[in-house]
Design a protein around this motif. Structure first.
Motif, PDB file in Angstrom:
ATOM      1  N   LEU A 288       0.851  -1.185   0.000  1.00 58.05           N
ATOM      2  CA  LEU A 288       0.000   0.000   0.000  1.00 58.05           C
ATOM      3  C   LEU A 288       0.889   1.238   0.000  1.00 58.05           C
ATOM      4  N   PHE A 289       0.597   2.181  -0.899  1.00 55.35           N
ATOM      5  CA  PHE A 289       1.315   3.450  -0.919  1.00 55.35           C
ATOM      6  C   PHE A 289       0.333   4.565  -1.240  1.00 55.35           C
ATOM      7  N   SER A 290       0.660   5.775  -0.791  1.00 56.00           N
ATOM      8  CA  SER A 290      -0.267   6.904  -0.904  1.00 56.00           C
ATOM      9  C   SER A 290       0.197   7.901  -1.949  1.00 56.00           C
ATOM     10  N   GLU A 291      -0.778   8.479  -2.638  1.00 57.11           N
ATOM     11  CA  GLU A 291      -0.541   9.579  -3.564  1.00 57.11           C
ATOM     12  C   GLU A 291      -1.653  10.607  -3.372  1.00 57.11           C
ATOM     13  N   GLY A 292      -1.264  11.876  -3.250  1.00 50.33           N
ATOM     14  CA  GLY A 292      -2.227  12.948  -3.044  1.00 50.33           C
ATOM     15  C   GLY A 292      -2.554  13.673  -4.329  1.00 50.33           C
ATOM     16  N   TRP A 293      -3.797  14.106  -4.456  1.00 48.76           N
ATOM     17  CA  TRP A 293      -4.274  14.714  -5.696  1.00 48.76           C
ATOM     18  C   TRP A 293      -3.582  16.035  -6.020  1.00 48.76           C
TER      19      TRP A 293
ATOM     20  N   PRO B  18     -24.000  15.448   4.741  1.00 49.34           N
ATOM     21  CA  PRO B  18     -24.359  14.028   4.756  1.00 49.34           C
ATOM     22  C   PRO B  18     -24.721  13.540   3.352  1.00 49.34           C
ATOM     23  N   GLY B  19     -24.163  12.413   2.991  1.00 52.22           N
ATOM     24  CA  GLY B  19     -24.417  11.830   1.677  1.00 52.22           C
ATOM     25  C   GLY B  19     -23.396  12.211   0.629  1.00 52.22           C
ATOM     26  N   ASP B  20     -22.571  13.231   0.914  1.00 52.07           N
ATOM     27  CA  ASP B  20     -21.595  13.688  -0.072  1.00 52.07           C
ATOM     28  C   ASP B  20     -20.516  12.639  -0.352  1.00 52.07           C
ATOM     29  N   TYR B  21     -20.147  11.886   0.665  1.00 46.24           N
ATOM     30  CA  TYR B  21     -19.068  10.917   0.456  1.00 46.24           C
ATOM     31  C   TYR B  21     -19.487   9.850  -0.539  1.00 46.24           C
ATOM     32  N   VAL B  22     -20.665   9.310  -0.371  1.00 43.63           N
ATOM     33  CA  VAL B  22     -21.152   8.269  -1.289  1.00 43.63           C
ATOM     34  C   VAL B  22     -21.228   8.817  -2.712  1.00 43.63           C
ATOM     35  N   LYS B  23     -21.699  10.042  -2.863  1.00 44.43           N
ATOM     36  CA  LYS B  23     -21.794  10.645  -4.202  1.00 44.43           C
ATOM     37  C   LYS B  23     -20.412  10.782  -4.836  1.00 44.43           C
ATOM     38  N   ALA B  24     -19.434  11.223  -4.042  1.00 43.93           N
ATOM     39  CA  ALA B  24     -18.081  11.397  -4.563  1.00 43.93           C
ATOM     40  C   ALA B  24     -17.476  10.054  -4.951  1.00 43.93           C
ATOM     41  N   TRP B  25     -17.627   9.059  -4.082  1.00 39.92           N
ATOM     42  CA  TRP B  25     -17.086   7.724  -4.372  1.00 39.92           C
ATOM     43  C   TRP B  25     -17.690   7.177  -5.663  1.00 39.92           C
TER      44      TRP B  25
ATOM     45  N   ARG C 218     -13.446  19.800  -1.375  1.00 46.17           N
ATOM     46  CA  ARG C 218     -14.747  19.458  -0.805  1.00 46.17           C
ATOM     47  C   ARG C 218     -15.389  18.335  -1.620  1.00 46.17           C
ATOM     48  N   LEU C 219     -16.076  17.431  -0.954  1.00 47.96           N
ATOM     49  CA  LEU C 219     -16.666  16.265  -1.620  1.00 47.96           C
ATOM     50  C   LEU C 219     -17.623  16.652  -2.739  1.00 47.96           C
ATOM     51  N   SER C 220     -18.377  17.715  -2.546  1.00 49.78           N
ATOM     52  CA  SER C 220     -19.340  18.126  -3.569  1.00 49.78           C
ATOM     53  C   SER C 220     -18.631  18.519  -4.858  1.00 49.78           C
ATOM     54  N   ARG C 221     -17.418  19.031  -4.773  1.00 40.52           N
ATOM     55  CA  ARG C 221     -16.658  19.387  -5.973  1.00 40.52           C
ATOM     56  C   ARG C 221     -16.200  18.139  -6.714  1.00 40.52           C
ATOM     57  N   ILE C 222     -15.831  17.102  -5.964  1.00 38.10           N
ATOM     58  CA  ILE C 222     -15.447  15.834  -6.594  1.00 38.10           C
ATOM     59  C   ILE C 222     -16.653  15.218  -7.283  1.00 38.10           C
ATOM     60  N   ALA C 223     -17.765  15.138  -6.556  1.00 35.50           N
ATOM     61  CA  ALA C 223     -18.981  14.546  -7.114  1.00 35.50           C
ATOM     62  C   ALA C 223     -19.511  15.357  -8.290  1.00 35.50           C
ATOM     63  N   GLY C 224     -19.262  16.678  -8.277  1.00 32.48           N
ATOM     64  CA  GLY C 224     -19.747  17.542  -9.345  1.00 32.48           C
ATOM     65  C   GLY C 224     -18.902  17.510 -10.600  1.00 32.48           C
ATOM     66  N   GLY C 225     -17.824  16.749 -10.599  1.00 33.50           N
ATOM     67  CA  GLY C 225     -17.035  16.564 -11.811  1.00 33.50           C
ATOM     68  C   GLY C 225     -15.897  17.541 -12.010  1.00 33.50           C
ATOM     69  N   GLU C 226     -15.581  18.371 -11.005  1.00 33.09           N
ATOM     70  CA  GLU C 226     -14.542  19.382 -11.191  1.00 33.09           C
ATOM     71  C   GLU C 226     -13.137  18.781 -11.331  1.00 33.09           C
ATOM     72  N   PHE C 227     -12.969  17.534 -10.910  1.00 31.78           N
ATOM     73  CA  PHE C 227     -11.666  16.875 -11.010  1.00 31.78           C
ATOM     74  C   PHE C 227     -11.659  15.773 -12.066  1.00 31.78           C
ATOM     75  N   ASP C 228     -12.660  15.747 -12.926  1.00 27.31           N
ATOM     76  CA  ASP C 228     -12.802  14.623 -13.856  1.00 27.31           C
ATOM     77  C   ASP C 228     -11.605  14.445 -14.783  1.00 27.31           C
ATOM     78  N   THR C 229     -11.031  15.520 -15.252  1.00 25.63           N
ATOM     79  CA  THR C 229      -9.868  15.395 -16.139  1.00 25.63           C
ATOM     80  C   THR C 229      -8.718  14.705 -15.418  1.00 25.63           C
ATOM     81  N   TYR C 230      -8.505  15.088 -14.173  1.00 30.97           N
ATOM     82  CA  TYR C 230      -7.450  14.464 -13.367  1.00 30.97           C
ATOM     83  C   TYR C 230      -7.771  12.992 -13.091  1.00 30.97           C
ATOM     84  N   VAL C 231      -8.994  12.729 -12.683  1.00 26.16           N
ATOM     85  CA  VAL C 231      -9.392  11.353 -12.373  1.00 26.16           C
ATOM     86  C   VAL C 231      -9.271  10.476 -13.613  1.00 26.16           C
ATOM     87  N   ARG C 232      -9.693  10.999 -14.740  1.00 27.34           N
ATOM     88  CA  ARG C 232      -9.643  10.219 -15.985  1.00 27.34           C
ATOM     89  C   ARG C 232      -8.207   9.901 -16.384  1.00 27.34           C
TER      90      ARG C 232
END
Length: 370
Positions: free
Chosen positions: A88-93, A200-207, A149-163
């Motif tokens: 296991l190793f960690s990498e930060g966004w 509440p609920g933001d984590y599940v949406k982001a995941w 913030r989780l809502s930013r992840i769930a809202g797609g603001e990091f999609d280019t990075y995630v992809r």
């Protein structure tokens, strides 16, 4: 005795060639004429597995250097007299981009890579520690990161990075585990729902959103590891509120340590983990991994805790792996010191249950009945 004349030799060779064609070449070419039924996938070797086999529990390791420096892993391996099967190793966004070499280095050492993928800027945490802030102050600094913030992840603001990571991991061509945004039921990371303006609920949406980006990219070689922290108080929400569902998770994980406790001088493995494990098993029957654990020696019972922990593990047949936190951070969790601790660990993992190997052609176990 029959004489081997030149015509007879030619007849034998011709017959051999015809037999070779009939049994080897002709079936393939016939299939290809029927529309290419023989594909590259069909010609590839079948995957072995599953990993780990039924009745086995893998041993993993996490170090502070990760795949950038394997010296701590080598020291752990020597002390344990046992080669770990997962790293296991960690990498930060905020700073990490996909680097295939990190994964390949782990693979080349016979370990399955598990990426601890953390949506934050870990450098804030490092600076807070350098400033010698208190533990409470460090938690406040590291958890207050509105950019993540989780809502930013769930809202797609990091999609280019995630992809970009999804496409990179897909290109590896071998299994990789991802432990995304772990210990979400705490308060010390910016992806915890109790801090950073999360709701509440933001984590599940982001995941689910991150998972769906990987799925859309075709990164099907990912084993998704959802990992909660052991629950120390009933004042926090039920862990089930953070669970994205079995369709989005392959392994459930739990993190817990035997360290210093104000309310008890010593806590056994069961006292640290059992209550949380029971809570998780009530909403998911997925294979479970102890994604981080370690023991301190503050009252001289570290070796005892290790011996007892590994004797207890078989009573949880759904636990398929345990990852040791081989780091001297806040407390010294490593097995390399003192020698009595290394001896206790080596004896524990010498049991047949922990004799496991990993190779890139093995498929991670995602169902306990496999």
């Amino acid at each position: 005795m029959m004489r081997l004349t030149f015509p007879r030799i030619m007849m034998v060779l011709t017959g051999a060639l015809l037999l070779t064609y009939a049994f080897a070449v002709a079936p393939t070419t016939s299939a290809e004429r029927r529309g290419g039924a023989v594909t590259a996938e069909a010609k590839a070797p079948r995957p072995r597995g599953p990993f780990p086999p039924a009745g086995k529990t893998f041993i993993g390791v996490m170090t502070d250097k990760g795949p950038h420096d394997f010296a701590p892993v080598d020291q752990f391996t020597a002390a344990a007299q046992h080669r770990p099967q997962v790293m296991l190793f960690s990498e930060g966004w905020a700073s990490a981009t996909f680097d295939r070499a990190l994964f390949d280095r782990i693979r080349d050492r016979g370990m399955m890579p598990m990426l601890g993928w953390e949506p934050w800027d870990y450098r804030l945490d490092e600076r807070a520690r350098q400033q010698k802030l208190t533990a409470e102050e460090i938690d406040r600094v590291r958890s207050a990161q509105p950019s993540y913030r989780l809502s930013r992840i769930a809202g797609g603001e990091f999609d280019t990075y995630v992809r970009s990571w999804a496409e990179g991991i897909k290109s590896l061509g071998y299994p990789v585990a991802i432990r995304f945004a772990h210990e979400m039921n705490g308060y010390w990371y910016p992806w915890c729902e109790l801090v950073n303006g999360n709701q509440p609920g933001d984590y599940v949406k982001a995941w689910r959103h991150v998972h769906d980006v990987f799925r859309a990219a075709g990164a099907t070689n990912v084993t998704w590891v959802w990992s909660a922290n052991v629950r120390y108080t009933e004042l926090t929400p039920a862990i089930s509120t953070y669970y994205p569902g079995d369709d989005y998770v392959d392994w459930v994980g739990v993190t817990g340590y035997y360290g210093k406790y104000d309310f008890a001088p010593y806590l056994s493995f069961d006292e640290v983990f059992k209550k949380t494990i029971t809570e998780i098993r009530a909403f998911s029957r997925k294979p479970m991994v102890v994604t981080e654990t370690g023991a301190s020696d503050h009252i001289g019972r570290k070796a005892e805790w290790i011996k007892e922990a590994f004797e207890t593990l078989p009573s949880y047949p759904f636990i398929i792996g345990l990852i040791w936190f081989e780091v001297n951070k806040e407390l010294d969790w490593r097995i390399v010191s003192p020698p009595t601790v290394a001896t206790a660990f080596a004896r524990a993992v010498a049991a047949p249950r922990y004799q496991v190997t990993w190779s890139p052609d093995m498929l991670p176990r995602t169902k306990l009945e496999e």
